[in-house]
Structure formats: C-alpha cells, structure tokens
Scaffold this motif. Structure first.
Motif, PDB file in Angstrom:
ATOM      1  N   ASP A 121       1.078  -1.244  -0.035  1.00  0.00           N
ATOM      2  CA  ASP A 121       0.154   0.174  -0.166  1.00  0.00           C
ATOM      3  C   ASP A 121       0.934   1.169  -0.077  1.00  0.00           C
ATOM      4  OD1 ASP A 121       0.694   0.815   2.838  1.00  0.00           O
ATOM      5  OD2 ASP A 121      -0.723  -0.821   3.439  1.00  0.00           O
ATOM      6  N   GLU A 122       0.392   2.470  -0.098  1.00  0.00           N
ATOM      7  CA  GLU A 122       1.110   3.579  -0.496  1.00  0.00           C
ATOM      8  C   GLU A 122       2.007   3.948   0.805  1.00  0.00           C
ATOM      9  OE1 GLU A 122       0.305   8.364  -1.473  1.00  0.00           O
ATOM     10  OE2 GLU A 122      -1.020   6.976  -1.423  1.00  0.00           O
ATOM     11  N   GLN A 123       1.487   3.830   1.919  1.00  0.00           N
ATOM     12  CA  GLN A 123       2.150   3.992   3.359  1.00  0.00           C
ATOM     13  C   GLN A 123       3.380   3.165   3.559  1.00  0.00           C
ATOM     14  OE1 GLN A 123       0.038   4.259   7.044  1.00  0.00           O
ATOM     15  NE2 GLN A 123       2.039   4.575   8.130  1.00  0.00           N
ATOM     16  N   SER A 124       3.168   1.797   3.156  1.00  0.00           N
ATOM     17  CA  SER A 124       4.109   0.740   3.122  1.00  0.00           C
ATOM     18  C   SER A 124       5.272   1.008   2.113  1.00  0.00           C
ATOM     19  CB  SER A 124       3.699  -0.603   2.948  1.00  0.00           C
ATOM     20  OG  SER A 124       2.673  -0.918   4.193  1.00  0.00           O
ATOM     21  N   ARG A 125       4.935   1.557   0.915  1.00  0.00           N
ATOM     22  CA  ARG A 125       5.691   1.517  -0.070  1.00  0.00           C
ATOM     23  C   ARG A 125       6.723   2.885   0.213  1.00  0.00           C
ATOM     24  NH1 ARG A 125       2.711   0.618  -4.025  1.00  0.00           N
ATOM     25  NH2 ARG A 125       1.401   2.953  -3.797  1.00  0.00           N
ATOM     26  N   THR A 126       6.177   3.738   0.876  1.00  0.00           N
ATOM     27  CA  THR A 126       6.949   4.997   1.273  1.00  0.00           C
ATOM     28  C   THR A 126       7.858   4.859   2.490  1.00  0.00           C
ATOM     29  OG1 THR A 126       5.240   6.555   0.759  1.00  0.00           O
ATOM     30  CG2 THR A 126       6.586   7.413   2.157  1.00  0.00           C
ATOM     31  N   THR A 127       7.450   3.812   3.253  1.00  0.00           N
ATOM     32  CA  THR A 127       8.498   3.370   4.307  1.00  0.00           C
ATOM     33  C   THR A 127       9.384   2.564   3.779  1.00  0.00           C
ATOM     34  OG1 THR A 127       6.478   3.351   5.888  1.00  0.00           O
ATOM     35  CG2 THR A 127       8.425   2.234   6.599  1.00  0.00           C
ATOM     36  N   TYR A 128       8.997   1.716   3.013  1.00  0.00           N
ATOM     37  CA  TYR A 128      10.330   0.618   2.394  1.00  0.00           C
ATOM     38  C   TYR A 128      11.204   1.628   1.463  1.00  0.00           C
ATOM     39  CZ  TYR A 128      12.310  -2.239  -1.144  1.00  0.00           C
ATOM     40  OH  TYR A 128      13.129  -3.197  -1.685  1.00  0.00           O
ATOM     41  N   LEU A 129      10.665   2.759   0.741  1.00  0.00           N
ATOM     42  CA  LEU A 129      11.751   3.737   0.189  1.00  0.00           C
ATOM     43  C   LEU A 129      12.497   4.220   1.093  1.00  0.00           C
ATOM     44  CD1 LEU A 129       9.347   4.809  -2.732  1.00  0.00           C
ATOM     45  CD2 LEU A 129      11.392   3.021  -2.853  1.00  0.00           C
ATOM     46  N   TYR A 130      11.989   4.746   2.482  1.00  0.00           N
ATOM     47  CA  TYR A 130      12.651   5.638   3.459  1.00  0.00           C
ATOM     48  C   TYR A 130      13.963   4.437   3.878  1.00  0.00           C
ATOM     49  CZ  TYR A 130      13.785   7.218   8.020  1.00  0.00           C
ATOM     50  OH  TYR A 130      14.676   7.408   8.915  1.00  0.00           O
ATOM     51  N   ALA A 131      13.625   3.217   4.199  1.00  0.00           N
ATOM     52  CA  ALA A 131      14.271   2.244   4.915  1.00  0.00           C
ATOM     53  C   ALA A 131      15.501   2.120   3.865  1.00  0.00           C
ATOM     54  CB  ALA A 131      13.635   0.882   5.011  1.00  0.00           C
ATOM     55  N   ARG A 132      15.286   1.788   2.621  1.00  0.00           N
ATOM     56  CA  ARG A 132      16.402   1.733   1.578  1.00  0.00           C
ATOM     57  C   ARG A 132      17.100   3.156   1.482  1.00  0.00           C
ATOM     58  NH1 ARG A 132      13.968  -0.476  -3.990  1.00  0.00           N
ATOM     59  NH2 ARG A 132      15.549   0.895  -4.693  1.00  0.00           N
ATOM     60  N   ALA A 133      16.613   4.177   1.541  1.00  0.00           N
ATOM     61  CA  ALA A 133      17.607   5.417   1.354  1.00  0.00           C
ATOM     62  C   ALA A 133      18.179   5.456   2.543  1.00  0.00           C
ATOM     63  CB  ALA A 133      16.451   6.392   1.033  1.00  0.00           C
ATOM     64  N   VAL A 134      18.017   4.998   4.040  1.00  0.00           N
ATOM     65  CA  VAL A 134      18.804   5.380   4.965  1.00  0.00           C
ATOM     66  C   VAL A 134      19.736   4.113   5.642  1.00  0.00           C
ATOM     67  CG1 VAL A 134      17.286   7.302   5.852  1.00  0.00           C
ATOM     68  CG2 VAL A 134      16.963   4.937   6.807  1.00  0.00           C
ATOM     69  N   MET A 135      19.795   3.127   4.696  1.00  0.00           N
ATOM     70  CA  MET A 135      20.420   1.815   4.856  1.00  0.00           C
ATOM     71  C   MET A 135      21.928   2.437   5.313  1.00  0.00           C
ATOM     72  SD  MET A 135      19.334  -1.142   2.432  1.00  0.00           S
ATOM     73  CE  MET A 135      20.000  -0.581   1.092  1.00  0.00           C
ATOM     74  N   GLY A 136      22.760   1.966   6.308  1.00  0.00           N
ATOM     75  CA  GLY A 136      23.910   2.089   6.669  1.00  0.00           C
ATOM     76  C   GLY A 136      24.140   3.429   7.345  1.00  0.00           C
ATOM     77  N   ARG A 137      23.118   4.218   7.629  1.00  0.00           N
ATOM     78  CA  ARG A 137      22.996   5.579   8.493  1.00  0.00           C
ATOM     79  C   ARG A 137      22.131   5.561   9.661  1.00  0.00           C
ATOM     80  NH1 ARG A 137      21.921   9.532   3.627  1.00  0.00           N
ATOM     81  NH2 ARG A 137      20.867   7.795   2.847  1.00  0.00           N
ATOM     82  N   GLU A 138      20.995   5.128   9.363  1.00  0.00           N
ATOM     83  CA  GLU A 138      19.908   4.728  10.521  1.00  0.00           C
ATOM     84  C   GLU A 138      19.564   3.680  10.761  1.00  0.00           C
ATOM     85  OE1 GLU A 138      16.591   7.730  10.303  1.00  0.00           O
ATOM     86  OE2 GLU A 138      17.752   9.167   9.489  1.00  0.00           O
ATOM     87  N   LEU A 139      19.686   2.640   9.520  1.00  0.00           N
ATOM     88  CA  LEU A 139      19.086   1.387   9.497  1.00  0.00           C
ATOM     89  C   LEU A 139      20.298   0.402   9.026  1.00  0.00           C
ATOM     90  CD1 LEU A 139      15.637   1.552   8.049  1.00  0.00           C
ATOM     91  CD2 LEU A 139      16.268   1.394  10.544  1.00  0.00           C
ATOM     92  N   ALA A 140      20.568  -0.742   9.673  1.00  0.00           N
ATOM     93  CA  ALA A 140      21.286  -1.798   9.130  1.00  0.00           C
ATOM     94  C   ALA A 140      20.971  -2.482   7.930  1.00  0.00           C
ATOM     95  CB  ALA A 140      21.344  -2.877  10.307  1.00  0.00           C
ATOM     96  N   TRP A 141      21.841  -2.884   7.114  1.00  0.00           N
ATOM     97  CA  TRP A 141      21.500  -3.630   5.951  1.00  0.00           C
ATOM     98  C   TRP A 141      20.441  -4.591   6.137  1.00  0.00           C
ATOM     99  CZ3 TRP A 141      23.077  -1.656   1.428  1.00  0.00           C
ATOM    100  CH2 TRP A 141      24.048  -0.744   1.357  1.00  0.00           C
ATOM    101  N   PRO A 142      19.503  -4.710   5.150  1.00  0.00           N
ATOM    102  CA  PRO A 142      18.376  -5.783   5.691  1.00  0.00           C
ATOM    103  C   PRO A 142      18.830  -7.301   5.737  1.00  0.00           C
ATOM    104  CG  PRO A 142      18.218  -5.026   3.445  1.00  0.00           C
ATOM    105  CD  PRO A 142      19.432  -4.094   4.043  1.00  0.00           C
ATOM    106  N   GLN A 143      18.042  -7.900   6.486  1.00  0.00           N
ATOM    107  CA  GLN A 143      18.193  -9.336   6.520  1.00  0.00           C
ATOM    108  C   GLN A 143      16.842 -10.037   5.742  1.00  0.00           C
ATOM    109  OE1 GLN A 143      18.698 -10.189  10.555  1.00  0.00           O
ATOM    110  NE2 GLN A 143      20.780  -9.657  10.501  1.00  0.00           N
ATOM    111  N   VAL A 144      17.135 -11.013   5.159  1.00  0.00           N
ATOM    112  CA  VAL A 144      16.162 -11.846   4.641  1.00  0.00           C
ATOM    113  C   VAL A 144      15.650 -13.047   5.511  1.00  0.00           C
ATOM    114  CG1 VAL A 144      15.133 -13.443   2.831  1.00  0.00           C
ATOM    115  CG2 VAL A 144      16.664 -11.308   2.112  1.00  0.00           C
ATOM    116  N   ARG A 145      14.569 -13.427   5.992  1.00  0.00           N
ATOM    117  CA  ARG A 145      14.404 -14.199   6.925  1.00  0.00           C
ATOM    118  C   ARG A 145      13.180 -14.994   6.437  1.00  0.00           C
ATOM    119  NH1 ARG A 145      14.793 -11.593  12.894  1.00  0.00           N
ATOM    120  NH2 ARG A 145      17.079 -10.808  12.856  1.00  0.00           N
TER     121      ARG A 145
END
Length: 72
Positions: free
Chosen positions: A38-62
C-alpha cells in the motif's frame, strides 16, 4: 506477492538506540514487490532503503515462521 504467499520477510533493524524495525514481505532473494505494497508501506520501504547504513542496518532476509496448525 502478499505477506502470506511470499514466505520471507525483509527486515531492516535500527542502528540507533530507538529499536525501530521495518519488515516487508519479499522472496527468497530479498526482492520486495513494491506494486503489492500500500502507499504508506511503499513510502516506508523507500525510506528504509534510503537510510541503510546510516539509520538502519543492511536488511536481512528471513523465512516467515511456519504456522502451527494445531494452534489454529
């Protein structure tokens, strides 16, 4: 792809002390079907990708935990 059909989740954990975690349905390679979000999840996903290595760790697939049919 939906969360239940994906079988995996892509998890972004915070590098800061705020303990934020962002989780999105994905395939075994970590690919997220952005069209299924949905739109909110898509926006949050794009945010998470943009701040990898600064605010968020590189993602893990589980893998998603298997449902225990005896508890349903």
């Amino acid at each position: 792809m939906t969360a239940s059909s994906a079988g995996y989740e892509l998890r972004f954990c915070s590098l800061l002390n705020d303990r934020r975690t962002y989780v999105f349905p994905c395939d075994a390679q970590g690919c997220v079907d952005m069209d299924s979000l949905d739109e909110q999840s898509r926006t949050t996903y794009l945010y998470a990708r943009a701040v990898m290595g600064r605010e968020l760790a590189w993602p893990q697939v589980r893998p998603l935990p298997a449902l225990n049919k005896s508890t349903l």
